[in-house]
Scaffold this motif. Structure first.
Motif, PDB file in Angstrom:
ATOM      1  N   GLU A  56       0.854  -1.189   0.000  1.00 32.89           N
ATOM      2  CA  GLU A  56       0.000   0.000   0.000  1.00 32.89           C
ATOM      3  C   GLU A  56       0.887   1.235   0.000  1.00 32.89           C
ATOM      4  O   GLU A  56       1.761   1.378   0.860  1.00 32.89           O
ATOM      5  N   HIS A  76       3.809  -8.217 -12.266  1.00 32.90           N
ATOM      6  CA  HIS A  76       2.992  -7.124 -11.741  1.00 32.90           C
ATOM      7  C   HIS A  76       3.261  -6.910 -10.248  1.00 32.90           C
ATOM      8  O   HIS A  76       3.401  -5.767  -9.791  1.00 32.90           O
ATOM      9  N   VAL A  77       3.337  -8.007  -9.488  1.00 32.79           N
ATOM     10  CA  VAL A  77       3.610  -7.901  -8.052  1.00 32.79           C
ATOM     11  C   VAL A  77       4.990  -7.283  -7.813  1.00 32.79           C
ATOM     12  O   VAL A  77       5.156  -6.412  -6.946  1.00 32.79           O
ATOM     13  N   THR A  89       4.938  -3.557  -8.434  1.00 28.95           N
ATOM     14  CA  THR A  89       4.302  -2.805  -7.355  1.00 28.95           C
ATOM     15  C   THR A  89       5.264  -2.584  -6.197  1.00 28.95           C
ATOM     16  O   THR A  89       5.345  -1.492  -5.627  1.00 28.95           O
ATOM     17  N   GLU A  90       6.015  -3.625  -5.851  1.00 28.34           N
ATOM     18  CA  GLU A  90       6.981  -3.501  -4.754  1.00 28.34           C
ATOM     19  C   GLU A  90       8.127  -2.554  -5.133  1.00 28.34           C
ATOM     20  O   GLU A  90       8.598  -1.773  -4.305  1.00 28.34           O
ATOM     21  N   ARG A 107       7.865  -0.021  -7.140  1.00 26.61           N
ATOM     22  CA  ARG A 107       7.308   1.329  -7.055  1.00 26.61           C
ATOM     23  C   ARG A 107       7.298   1.820  -5.606  1.00 26.61           C
ATOM     24  O   ARG A 107       7.577   2.981  -5.328  1.00 26.61           O
ATOM     25  N   ARG A 108       6.976   0.935  -4.685  1.00 35.40           N
ATOM     26  CA  ARG A 108       6.991   1.312  -3.265  1.00 35.40           C
ATOM     27  C   ARG A 108       8.388   1.740  -2.835  1.00 35.40           C
ATOM     28  O   ARG A 108       8.572   2.750  -2.147  1.00 35.40           O
TER      29      ARG A 108
END
Length: 246
Positions: free
Chosen positions: A73, A209-210, A213-214, A216-217
């Motif tokens: 998140e 994709h996962v 996302t990580e 990007r975090r």
């Protein structure tokens, strides 16, 4: 739990098996141990040949992410970084020693430690970007084993089909043995194409994709901590970080 992945797997299998039943075929005709062994065994062997042991093991471990991906998140991290910015603005960078001591994420802890130690902002960015690149390459190499399996499986399926036809040709004088050879030939092709397009390729894309996302975090955290090191206004930092959430 990613319910959409489970629904997708179930929906794909039901559609194929249901189509077979609607056409008047038997489900048992799709169950062929020899074809399964040829396709899955051959595909696994090809993937192991092209991959390092570390990538293969990591790729298998990452399989759980398809149905239980790590929760990432960005919004909470934006709020946390803005809070840290306000803390540093009031009490200096040394005031961040308190969140540093309680931080559990090794990546964030290393970056915070450099910030508290007074490391130059661009040095922080350089070091953290190197770590992000290394992390991303390691995981993408592991995820690629599933994409590779998706590339090899259809070809191995064709190999199984040819082997089945060879068996047929060798037993033309014995009609009782023709059925099993033909079954292997066609079912092997189904297993090869089906496993590639229903499982291997979608799994590879889901894992990418996962990973993205990580990554990007981590990029968001790096950008926020570098901005704090530069002494930027917390409101400006918040606006900058929300650009990662578009």
């Amino acid at each position: 739990m990613d319910r959409l992945s489970l629904i997708g797997i179930a929906f794909g299998l039901i559609a194929i098996v249901g189509g077979q039943v609607l056409e008047g075929g038997q489900i048992s005709s799709l169950l062929q141990a020899t074809a399964f062994l040829i396709v899955l065994g051959g595909t696994a062997g090809a993937v192991m040949l092209q991959s390092s042991s570390a990538a293969a093991i990591e790729g298998v471990k990452m399989l759980r992410w398809v149905v239980a991906p790590p929760k990432v998140e960005l919004e909470p991290w934006v709020k946390t970084l803005v809070t840290w910015s306000n803390t540093a603005r009031r009490g200096g960078l040394l005031a961040l020693e308190t969140p540093l001591e309680s931080e559990k994420d090794p990546f964030v802890k290393r970056a915070l430690q450099m910030l508290v130690d007074g490391t130059e902002p661009e040095a922080i960015r350089h070091n953290m970007e190197l770590e992000i690149d290394s992390y991303e390459e390691k995981l993408r190499a592991a995820a690629r084993i599933w994409e590779s399996a998706g590339g090899y499986a259809p070809t191995i399926g064709i190999l199984g089909a040819v082997m089945g036809l060879i068996h047929v040709m060798e037993n033309l004088t014995d009609p009782a043995k023709l059925g099993s050879g033909i079954a292997v030939a066609f079912v092997a092709t189904i297993y090869g194409v089906g496993s590639a397009n229903l499982f291997f390729l979608p799994i590879g894309n889901k894992l990418k994709h996962v990973i993205g996302t990580e990554v990007r975090r981590r990029e968001l955290i790096t950008e926020g901590l570098v901005a704090i090191a530069h002494g930027e206004n917390p409101r400006i930092i918040e606006g900058k970080l929300r650009g990662f959430m578009v």
